[in-house]
Design an enzyme around this catalytic site. Structure first.
Site, mmCIF file in Angstrom:
data_model
loop_
_atom_site.group_PDB
_atom_site.id
_atom_site.type_symbol
_atom_site.label_atom_id
_atom_site.label_comp_id
_atom_site.label_asym_id
_atom_site.label_seq_id
_atom_site.Cartn_x
_atom_site.Cartn_y
_atom_site.Cartn_z
ATOM 1 N N LYS A 38 0.812 -1.209 0.000
ATOM 2 C CA LYS A 38 0.000 0.000 0.000
ATOM 3 C C LYS A 38 0.850 1.266 0.000
ATOM 4 C CE LYS A 38 -4.036 -2.058 2.259
ATOM 5 N NZ LYS A 38 -4.953 -2.015 3.437
ATOM 6 N N ASP A 57 3.422 -2.131 12.257
ATOM 7 C CA ASP A 57 2.266 -1.416 12.792
ATOM 8 C C ASP A 57 2.584 -1.170 14.256
ATOM 9 O OD1 ASP A 57 -0.122 -0.622 13.944
ATOM 10 O OD2 ASP A 57 -1.359 -2.012 12.799
ATOM 11 N N ASN A 84 7.683 8.869 14.295
ATOM 12 C CA ASN A 84 6.901 9.755 13.437
ATOM 13 C C ASN A 84 5.503 9.222 13.151
ATOM 14 O OD1 ASN A 84 6.519 11.865 11.195
ATOM 15 N ND2 ASN A 84 6.369 9.936 10.057
ATOM 16 N N SER A 141 5.921 15.455 17.775
ATOM 17 C CA SER A 141 4.720 15.862 18.495
ATOM 18 C C SER A 141 3.930 16.817 17.606
ATOM 19 C CB SER A 141 5.104 16.507 19.835
ATOM 20 O OG SER A 141 3.976 16.913 20.550
ATOM 21 N N TYR A 155 -6.449 13.766 20.334
ATOM 22 C CA TYR A 155 -5.179 13.889 19.623
ATOM 23 C C TYR A 155 -4.176 14.635 20.496
ATOM 24 C CZ TYR A 155 -1.683 15.502 16.295
ATOM 25 O OH TYR A 155 -0.491 15.779 15.666
ATOM 26 N N LYS A 159 -0.438 13.625 22.374
ATOM 27 C CA LYS A 159 0.795 14.387 22.210
ATOM 28 C C LYS A 159 1.284 14.978 23.541
ATOM 29 C CE LYS A 159 1.307 13.662 17.823
ATOM 30 N NZ LYS A 159 2.390 12.751 17.353
ATOM 31 N N THR A 190 1.265 18.502 4.254
ATOM 32 C CA THR A 190 1.405 17.053 4.112
ATOM 33 C C THR A 190 -0.002 16.469 3.963
ATOM 34 O OG1 THR A 190 1.197 16.585 6.482
ATOM 35 C CG2 THR A 190 3.397 17.158 5.655
#
Length: 293
Positions: A38, A57, A84, A141, A155, A159, A190
């Site tokens: 993928k 993973d 990352n 982060s 989220y 972080k 991105t």
């Protein structure tokens, strides 16, 4: 001096760009992707420059020891770990299901934690080798690790946890010649806001939040996708420079724990610092009067 980088989430975004920057500079890179088929274009790009790819993973705890063993065997050890891999779960905190919350924390916090623990013996050994000047742990982060907008509750929690871990880790590993760097990007162009990297709760936004600040913030994110002002290539170049002590940002190597990236990040951090300072001043008298008489 060429070092060996282990970069998770190398299929796109910062992970892929950083891998290619490091390879171009003559370093050795081992990138991880969840599925090579993928991520064929990223795999091909990294391999074409002499890099290696492993499938991983980060939420699969039982897979990490074997992958770390493979990585250490390729070049005799890893010098730089870059955590990352990650994604954002966006929506009202009330709407999020338990399994969604757990997956967010597994990916953004527990995955990096397990990799750090698995690679620390290698990083410690490499950091103290006479021919190697330092080992490094880079935790990617976000500005949301400090300044939390509506819809980013979970989220940001992931972080915040990664940043707290990094704070302690930097103190605990300094004696082993291991440097810890927390990278805090703002908005960069991105795929971060795309459907592949951003998830929403299974259920639609619940009625109490429709038309309110959560709904408005989510709409802003949708509109911003692909229009972010930040250049990801410049961002990873700054990260590379700080880690290696080269280039424009090289003088920061070993001098900073946090690397903010982007004008929006700086503005939001300054705002957060100002709000913290305001709370401190308003509560100073109350706070100072809580000792035993």
């Amino acid at each position: 001096m060429a070092q060996t980088w282990f970069i998770t989430g190398a299929s796109s975004g910062f992970g892929l760009d950083l891998a290619l920057v490091a390879l171009k500079a003559g370093h050795r890179v081992i990138g991880t992707v969840r599925c090579t088929s993928k991520s064929a274009s990223a795999v091909a790009a990294i391999k074409a420059q002499g890099g290696h790819i492993l499938e991983l993973d980060v939420t699969k705890a039982d897979h990490i020891p074997a992958v770390v063993k493979q990585a250490n065997a390729i070049h005799g050890g890893v010098d730089i770990l870059v955590n990352n891999a990650g994604y954002s779960l966006l929506g009202a905190v009330e709407d999020m299901k338990e399994d969604e919350v757990k997956l967010q924390m597994e990916t953004n916090f527990f995955g990096p934690l397990r990799l750090i623990r698995a690679l620390l013996p290698t990083l410690r050994a490499r950091g103290t080798m006479p021919e190697n000047n330092q080992s490094t742990i880079v935790n990617i982060s976000s500005v949301a690790g400090h300044d939390v907008p509506p819809s980013c509750g979970l989220y940001s929690a992931s972080k915040f946890a990664l940043e707290g871990l990094s704070d302690a880790l930097a103190l605990e590993t300094a004696a082993f010649n291991i440097n810890v760097l927390i990278v805090e990007p703002g908005a960069f162009r991105t795929n971060f806001l795309s459907k592949s990297a951003t998830k929403r709760p299974t259920e639609p936004l619940s009625e109490p939040y429709r038309g309110g600040i959560v709904d408005e913030t989510l709409a802003k994110y949708n509109a911003a996708d692909g229009r972010q002002r930040g250049d990801p290539r410049k961002a990873v170049e700054r990260v590379f420079e700080v880690v290696t002590g080269t280039g424009e940002a090289g003088g920061l190597r070993g001098k900073i724990l946090r690397l903010p990236l982007g004008p929006d990040c700086v503005e939001r951090l300054e705002g957060k610092i100002g709000r913290l300072q305001r709370d401190l001043e308003l509560t100073r008298r109350v706070a100072m009067g809580t000792d035993f008489d």
